[in-house]
Design an enzyme around this catalytic site. Sequence first.
Site, short mmCIF file in Angstrom:
data_model
loop_
_atom_site.label_atom_id
_atom_site.label_comp_id
_atom_site.label_asym_id
_atom_site.label_seq_id
_atom_site.Cartn_x
_atom_site.Cartn_y
_atom_site.Cartn_z
CD1 TRP A 41 -1.80 2.31 1.93
CD2 TRP A 41 -2.90 1.50 0.18
NE1 TRP A 41 -2.74 3.24 1.57
CE2 TRP A 41 -3.43 2.76 0.48
CE3 TRP A 41 -3.44 0.79 -0.91
CZ2 TRP A 41 -4.47 3.33 -0.25
CZ3 TRP A 41 -4.48 1.36 -1.64
CH2 TRP A 41 -4.97 2.62 -1.31
CG ASP A 76 -3.25 -2.77 1.55
OD1 ASP A 76 -4.27 -2.11 1.32
OD2 ASP A 76 -2.79 -2.91 2.72
CG ASP A 77 -8.20 -1.55 -1.61
OD1 ASP A 77 -8.76 -2.42 -2.29
OD2 ASP A 77 -8.78 -0.55 -1.15
CB CYS A 125 -10.20 1.90 2.34
SG CYS A 125 -10.74 1.49 4.00
CE LYS A 160 -4.45 -2.73 5.81
NZ LYS A 160 -3.35 -1.89 5.28
CG ASP A 162 -9.13 -1.07 5.47
OD1 ASP A 162 -9.19 -0.43 6.52
OD2 ASP A 162 -8.43 -0.75 4.49
CD1 TRP A 199 -7.81 2.51 9.45
CD2 TRP A 199 -9.94 3.08 9.82
NE1 TRP A 199 -8.55 2.06 8.40
CE2 TRP A 199 -9.86 2.40 8.59
CE3 TRP A 199 -11.18 3.54 10.27
CZ2 TRP A 199 -10.98 2.17 7.81
CZ3 TRP A 199 -12.30 3.31 9.49
CH2 TRP A 199 -12.19 2.63 8.28
NE ARG A 214 -3.20 1.17 10.63
CZ ARG A 214 -3.63 1.46 9.40
NH1 ARG A 214 -3.52 0.58 8.43
NH2 ARG A 214 -4.16 2.64 9.13
CG ASP A 218 -4.32 4.91 6.18
OD1 ASP A 218 -4.86 4.23 7.07
OD2 ASP A 218 -4.60 4.80 4.98
C1 GLA Z 1 -7.16 2.06 4.53
C2 GLA Z 1 -6.07 1.38 5.35
C3 GLA Z 1 -4.76 1.43 4.57
C4 GLA Z 1 -4.92 0.75 3.22
C5 GLA Z 1 -6.06 1.39 2.46
C6 GLA Z 1 -6.41 0.62 1.21
O1 GLA Z 1 -6.92 3.42 4.40
O2 GLA Z 1 -5.94 2.00 6.60
O3 GLA Z 1 -3.74 0.82 5.32
O4 GLA Z 1 -5.14 -0.62 3.40
O5 GLA Z 1 -7.24 1.46 3.24
O6 GLA Z 1 -7.47 1.20 0.51
#
Ligand code: GLA
Length: 547
Positions: A41, A76-77, A125, A160, A162, A199, A214, A218
């Site tokens: 990411w 990741d995404d 996200c 992971k 989200d 978060w 988390r 971010d």
């Molecule tokens: C959120 C997460 C990031 C990442 C993005 C991906 O913001 O906190 O770490 O995974 O999504 O879209």
Amino acid sequence: MKKLLFAAALVAALITTVSCEKDYSIKCPVEHTPTMGWSSWNTFLLDINEDVIKGQADAMVATGLADAGYKFINIDDGYQLPRDEQGNFTYNAELFPGGMRALADYIHSLGLKAGIYSDAGDNTCGSENRYPYGLGTGLWQHEEADCKLFFDEWDYDFIKVDFCGGQHAELDEKEQYTRISNAIKACEKQGIVFNICRWRYPGTWVKDLSLSWRTTYDIRPWFSRIKYIIEENRYLQAYIGDGHYNDCDMLEIGACWQGDESTYLSEIEEQTHMAYWCITSSPLLIGCNMNNIRKSSLDLMLNKDLIAMDQDCLGIGAPVVQREGDVYVVAKDMEAVMGPKRAVVVMNLSDEDRKIDLSVEALGFTGDINVYDCFTHEDRPELTCNTSFEVALPAHGSAAYFITGKRIEKSVYQGEEAYLNAFTTLEGHETACYKETESADQGAYAAVLGGNEDNWLEWKNVFSCKGGKYLVTLRYASAQDAAMTLTVNGEDVETFEGLNTGSDEGDWQTVNAYITLKKGLNSVRLGNAVSAMPNIDCMQLRRGEGK
Ligand code: GLA
């Protein structure tokens, strides 16, 4: 200065200093150390494809990072496409022509592990405001089918999860993450590493579901974000343990923001970033392009001493042991509880150069100590002393040490280092929390306690070298009549009622009780299932003063 007075008065009141002559240590019990690897990411954002991921896996091996312990290659995404008409999960076959299973096989063939990404709700996200690729791809209402696909069919080892889609679908975090955890456990493949990405600190239930979570929004490659993450994690150390970790987010070491190299952290800032992540036992997930890492950043991520600090087999957090404004000293035992070795990190989070006198006693030692520098990999004989030594740090700089010596029994336990069973930093919860005020010892205390049977405070790590009788002094404040019961190792000792100092955070007062501690670790709990408890600044223990 005021906040130091209580601690000074407490220390002066000690009749004898208790040191641990023998090693009553508890050997390392932890099953999982923090996850080490790389995630796509921070550098690649949504621009990922099969070649990028394979190239990073190759680089992890070629750079020596794999040998140093970094093993996970986490996608990741950005790899998904909207579900098909039957609701089956689909990936972007243009970007990943070999398929997701073949990619995991490739990663495994290098001796590495493969990680994947999803959301607890409907959308991911990255898809919410930008591209529609991730709409409806989250785990919600597809928990079992998606987990079987990710783990049993595609053979991934980490996920992971989200919460952007969770917020969009207005899901309850605890319920939905429990459903996902159950779906993961129902897979044939076992030992999957589950990382929750909400978060914020979601609540103490999170440790029963996942290996790491988390705690903040971010990270970015600028120091104000590193500082924000360190500050948010300062009082979350009691929630780390038994192989479960606060995740301070992916590393920004050697990384820049969307190709703009002017956003690199300085070398000094990267050291502070790495040192804090390691002492707090955070997962270490590299966020840069491993094919192009500047030497100082690569060396820092390969630093064996810092990695050992992170991966220490006790797997515990590092509370603040001394503080002067924006200069923090955090410490944790290494290798054995109350053993002779501790990790210590001193951080100057301010924008000016600072000096601080480190107190040998506050660090948990008595007599001469040996100081080993984890940045230079050398002993620092000039710092050997039995009282205090000065550390000078540039703005945003830090020092990282292994200190060895004779341990001293801790006599003051802070409210802000206690485990609060009903604690969460999720929005909209009027529940247990930590607050800061000048008048509190070390500047912080625990608040909003009591009122139900789950809302208690506990120091789980009260260590007695020999066991025996102690006088316990509890420092509290409350604007209304409050009450609390003191419980030691599960046995109620005393209930204090009518605790009213006229203010919630000034005019701290104390109550005393006599308790018996067993040799080794003890738990000391304060609770009130029916009405409000006072705010708790700290607890002092004096050995040998029991009735
Ligand atoms: C959120 C997460 C990031 C990442 C993005 C991906 O913001 O906190 O770490 O995974 O999504 O879209």
